[in-house]
Design a protein around this motif. Sequence first.
Motif, PDB file in Angstrom:
ATOM      1  N   UNK A 141       0.814  -1.218   0.000  1.00 16.34           N
ATOM      2  CA  UNK A 141       0.000   0.000   0.000  1.00 16.34           C
ATOM      3  C   UNK A 141       0.848   1.269   0.000  1.00 16.34           C
ATOM      4  N   UNK A 142       2.144   1.143  -0.246  1.00 19.81           N
ATOM      5  CA  UNK A 142       3.011   2.319  -0.283  1.00 19.81           C
ATOM      6  C   UNK A 142       2.658   3.205  -1.480  1.00 19.81           C
ATOM      7  N   UNK A 143       2.797   4.521  -1.339  1.00 17.23           N
ATOM      8  CA  UNK A 143       2.517   5.409  -2.467  1.00 17.23           C
ATOM      9  C   UNK A 143       3.629   5.331  -3.508  1.00 17.23           C
ATOM     10  N   UNK A 144       3.359   5.858  -4.679  1.00 15.59           N
ATOM     11  CA  UNK A 144       4.370   5.893  -5.732  1.00 15.59           C
ATOM     12  C   UNK A 144       5.569   6.711  -5.259  1.00 15.59           C
ATOM     13  N   UNK A 145       6.760   6.213  -5.537  1.00 15.09           N
ATOM     14  CA  UNK A 145       7.985   6.905  -5.135  1.00 15.09           C
ATOM     15  C   UNK A 145       8.339   7.948  -6.184  1.00 15.09           C
ATOM     16  N   UNK A 146       8.195   9.223  -5.827  1.00 10.28           N
ATOM     17  CA  UNK A 146       8.437  10.307  -6.781  1.00 10.28           C
ATOM     18  C   UNK A 146       9.463  11.300  -6.236  1.00 10.28           C
ATOM     19  N   UNK A 147       9.114  11.968  -5.139  1.00 11.20           N
ATOM     20  CA  UNK A 147       9.993  12.979  -4.553  1.00 11.20           C
ATOM     21  C   UNK A 147      11.002  12.345  -3.596  1.00 11.20           C
ATOM     22  N   UNK A 148      12.108  13.034  -3.322  1.00 11.86           N
ATOM     23  CA  UNK A 148      13.053  12.548  -2.309  1.00 11.86           C
ATOM     24  C   UNK A 148      12.348  12.391  -0.965  1.00 11.86           C
ATOM     25  N   UNK A 149      12.727  11.352  -0.222  1.00 10.68           N
ATOM     26  CA  UNK A 149      12.086  11.079   1.062  1.00 10.68           C
ATOM     27  C   UNK A 149      13.106  11.051   2.193  1.00 10.68           C
ATOM     28  N   UNK A 150      12.653  11.502   3.356  1.00  8.19           N
ATOM     29  CA  UNK A 150      13.390  11.395   4.612  1.00  8.19           C
ATOM     30  C   UNK A 150      12.466  10.690   5.589  1.00  8.19           C
ATOM     31  N   UNK A 151      12.940   9.637   6.239  1.00  9.36           N
ATOM     32  CA  UNK A 151      12.068   8.969   7.207  1.00  9.36           C
ATOM     33  C   UNK A 151      12.572   9.201   8.628  1.00  9.36           C
ATOM     34  N   UNK A 152      11.627   9.230   9.551  1.00  6.90           N
ATOM     35  CA  UNK A 152      11.899   9.467  10.967  1.00  6.90           C
ATOM     36  C   UNK A 152      11.571   8.196  11.741  1.00  6.90           C
TER      37      UNK A 152
END
Length: 226
Positions: free
Chosen positions: A42-53
């Motif tokens: 169910x993850x969204x499409x990977x488009x923009x750079x991501x930072x996870x916390x």
Amino acid sequence: MAKPLTITPSLIGDLTEMEIEAGRLLFAKECDFFWGAEAATTLPEAVLPEICFAGRSNVGKSSLVNALTGRKTLARTSQTPGRTQQLNFFNLGNRLVMVDMPGYGYAQVSKERSAAWVDFIKSYLRGRVTLKRALVLVDARHGLKPHDVDMMKMMDQTAVGYQIVLTKADTLKPGAIDKIRAQVAVALKTHGAAHPEVLATSAETGLGIPELRGFLTRMAEPVVAG
């Protein structure tokens, strides 16, 4: 009136004043929740750079996200450990996505639920091509705990670059902050995917928040001229 914050060079690293200002401008932009995922499918499409916390339950993840964006209710804070049970995705100015991960280390979570969470997080970390950096939040009052080390090992295994961010640093005196930063920095030497610098922050007083904004802006989508 609160006293002005004094930021020591150890909290700034090699950031420039221009980068800190760029961070202020980026995090002043609209930031909206746009997706919640409870499984890899169910993850969204990977488009923009991501930072996870990432961080232990009640380490202050939601409070830090709120402080970074200057909002009080962007990420919900809770007195119930382990309440966040999905990856929450926030779009920041169409240049960066911040991902609030479920808190770990809460004893009342069942073994089955914990195992499913670990599998999901491993899948996200290993397969997310837009993930630029993970921030592992650690309570400055307690330092690294076994569950923090487990998360760090998971990120080492999945080859995800990560950085330790101390939270609630306002509860310690400056000398104590330097001591815990040094202790954590020594521990990081045995973790191949860890960034060597340890950042200290406080969502309560704003300590380290401008510097963290500037650091994260380095990983955002570049501004398009014109």
